[in-house]
Design an enzyme around this catalytic site. Structure first.
Site, PDB file in Angstrom:
ATOM      1  N   GLY A  23       0.832  -1.210   0.000  1.00  0.00           N
ATOM      2  CA  GLY A  23       0.000   0.000   0.000  1.00  0.00           C
ATOM      3  C   GLY A  23       0.858   1.248   0.000  1.00  0.00           C
ATOM      4  O   GLY A  23       2.063   1.182  -0.239  1.00  0.00           O
ATOM      5  N   ASN A  24       0.250   2.390   0.235  1.00  0.00           N
ATOM      6  CA  ASN A  24       1.016   3.637   0.336  1.00  0.00           C
ATOM      7  C   ASN A  24       0.388   4.547   1.386  1.00  0.00           C
ATOM      8  O   ASN A  24      -0.596   4.166   2.023  1.00  0.00           O
ATOM      9  CB  ASN A  24       1.108   4.325  -1.036  1.00  0.00           C
ATOM     10  CG  ASN A  24      -0.261   4.614  -1.599  1.00  0.00           C
ATOM     11  OD1 ASN A  24      -1.070   5.283  -0.966  1.00  0.00           O
ATOM     12  ND2 ASN A  24      -0.534   4.093  -2.779  1.00  0.00           N
ATOM     13  N   ARG A  25       0.934   5.735   1.562  1.00  0.00           N
ATOM     14  CA  ARG A  25       0.528   6.591   2.682  1.00  0.00           C
ATOM     15  C   ARG A  25      -0.624   7.534   2.372  1.00  0.00           C
ATOM     16  O   ARG A  25      -0.897   8.457   3.140  1.00  0.00           O
ATOM     17  CB  ARG A  25       1.719   7.438   3.144  1.00  0.00           C
ATOM     18  CG  ARG A  25       2.861   6.625   3.675  1.00  0.00           C
ATOM     19  CD  ARG A  25       3.970   7.557   4.152  1.00  0.00           C
ATOM     20  NE  ARG A  25       5.244   6.862   4.236  1.00  0.00           N
ATOM     21  CZ  ARG A  25       5.592   6.082   5.235  1.00  0.00           C
ATOM     22  NH1 ARG A  25       4.781   5.886   6.242  1.00  0.00           N
ATOM     23  NH2 ARG A  25       6.776   5.489   5.236  1.00  0.00           N
ATOM     24  N   ALA A  26      -1.312   7.360   1.246  1.00  0.00           N
ATOM     25  CA  ALA A  26      -2.393   8.299   0.891  1.00  0.00           C
ATOM     26  C   ALA A  26      -3.486   8.283   1.968  1.00  0.00           C
ATOM     27  O   ALA A  26      -3.919   7.214   2.407  1.00  0.00           O
ATOM     28  CB  ALA A  26      -2.980   7.915  -0.454  1.00  0.00           C
TER      29      ALA A  26
ATOM     30  N   ALA B 299      -3.699   7.609  -5.456  1.00  0.00           N
ATOM     31  CA  ALA B 299      -2.316   7.140  -5.580  1.00  0.00           C
ATOM     32  C   ALA B 299      -2.399   5.656  -5.912  1.00  0.00           C
ATOM     33  O   ALA B 299      -2.545   4.814  -5.021  1.00  0.00           O
ATOM     34  CB  ALA B 299      -1.570   7.380  -4.270  1.00  0.00           C
TER      35      ALA B 299
END
Ligand code: CTP
Length: 411
Positions: free
Chosen positions: A211-214, A278
């Site tokens: 995943g990512n930090r969005a 994102a």
């Protein structure tokens, strides 16, 4: 500028214990620049004092059908004529029944009959009263007549009962007010806008993902700003920590492939796409069916395969106004220009990735065929408003609703 600024909103408060909750609504609308006239029924005044609303709105609370205002026209006619919106919250079963029957035996019901402004009703009552066929039939009739009626929330009532009958949170009522005002006079009324937000989760096994930090904050603010300008908004959100806005159609997705499927389906009838999500560029080639056990392994290799580029895959939709985002850690303008071209976008919003992803603020650089505009660092809700206004101004010919009065078709 806030859609409620300068609008004349009549807030009808009826006899429910939830009446105290709309004090916050009256306050927020007033702080946002609306002129709020509160009408209280006699029963409402048993739950909350008129002085509360008077203090919060800075205007006298109205309850007397026979009081003559300054212009000499009988109150109920005069009030309804000047209103941009009539909101009845909380609305009791009794008030809903009287509205459905077309009765006009107090200031609120007579104003409701006399006004041509849109009407929004937020019911609040005992769950049995709400579910009663009489109440449901009255609600159906009012809806048929064009009244917007919010679904009450499910939960614990003031008395020890759990069910559907709670007044929706003031923030939800406020969102509906903004959406209704937008649909009446906003520059995007009649337009369909699709916004993507958040990140994506690409599964490794049933409990792990890439995943990512969005946070979803920027995309959610963009969806709210489009809604306030009158658009019907479809918000396609990947996993995010922020609270999504009300009064939009929310579609939740997990992966890039899910997001692509939903975007393709939603843009079929859309005018504008703002792709803020994102999206993960790669996903694990296979997601393990069972939780991966470490066993004796000192290393684990996960093979990744490329996800489709959603924007590039819809580059052929030239009629659709397409806005992308480019969050970069270096060579911001070079990469943003390259993405604008490669993805066939009308505009790209470049921003510093480390500073903006997951943050409260964002500094946007708007890039389109005409050039580059740098905006200052702004809280994301403010930045979203500025972005929508810039999009409407630049692509007016493709997006702006006709001037009110020059419309030939009904919207
Ligand atoms: N985007 C997309 N589909 C993807 C990846 C990104 O539609 N698979 C969209 C994003 O929502 C954003 C824009 O493309 O509006 C740019 O995303 P970004 O991640 O900055 O660019 P990439 O195309 O992934 O390029 P790079 O990895 O080289 O930065």
């Amino acid at each position: 500028m806030s859609i409620v600024k300068g609008k004349h909103i009549i807030l009808g408060v009826t006899g429910s214990i939830a009446a105290y909750k709309v004090a916050e609504l009256a306050r927020n609308l007033t702080l946002d620049g609306a002129i709020v006239d509160v009408i209280m029924t006699a029963a409402a005044q048993r739950f909350v004092g008129a002085a509360t609303f008077q203090a919060l709105t800075g205007r006298p609370v109205l309850d007397d059908m026979w009081a003559l205002p300054e212009d000499g026209v009988v109150g109920h006619v005069s009030l309804g004529q000047h209103a941009d919106l009539l909101v009845i919250a909380p609305a009791t079963a009794n008030t809903i029944a009287r509205l459905a029957a077309g009765l006009c035996d107090d200031l609120l019901t007579t104003t409701a009959l006399a006004t041509s402004a849109p009407i929004l009703i937020a019911p609040a009552m005992n769950p049995h009263m709400y579910e009663h066929p009489a109440t449901q039939a009255n609600i159906a009739l009012l809806r048929q007549r064009g009244v917007t009626i919010l679904e009450p929330a499910y939960g614990r009532m003031a008395e020890p009962v759990i069910g559907r009958g709670r007044l929706p949170e003031p923030a939800i009522i406020e969102a509906e007010i903004r959406a209704l005002l937008g649909r009446t006079c906003g520059p995007l009324r009649g337009r369909r806008v699709v916004v993507t937000a958040g990140g994506t989760h690409e599964p490794i096994d049933p409990v792990r993902f890439i995943g990512n930090r969005a946070s979803g904050r920027m995309g959610y603010a963009i969806a709210a700003a489009a809604r306030d300008r009158g658009a019907s908004v479809t918000l396609i959100s990947g996993p995010a920590t922020a609270q999504p806005p009300a009064a939009v159609t929310l579609i939740r997705v997990e992966t890039a492939l899910d997001m692509q499927r939903e975007v393709v389906s939603a843009i079929a009838s859309a005018d504008l796409l703002i792709m803020n999500a994102a999206v993960a560029d790669f996903r694990p080639a296979t997601a393990s069916e069972h939780k991966i056990k470490k066993g004796d392994d000192e290393e684990l290799t996960i093979r990744l395969v490329r996800n489709p580029d959603i924007l590039a895959s819809i580059a052929h939709r030239r009629d659709l106004v397409k806005i992308g985002f480019a969050a970069e850690t270096h060579d911001l303008l070079t990469y943003a220009h390259e993405k604008l071209e490669r993805k066939g976008l009308d505009m790209i919003v470049a921003n510093e990735a480390v500073a903006s992803i997951g943050a409260e603020d964002i500094q946007m650089i708007l890039i389109d065929a005409q050039g580059v505009e740098r905006l200052p660092q702004l809280p994301k809700p403010v930045a979203a408003e500025r972005l929508l206004d810039a999009i409407i101004e630049r692509f007016a010919a493709r997006l702006r609703a006709p001037e009110i009065g020059s419309m030939t078709t009904e919207e």
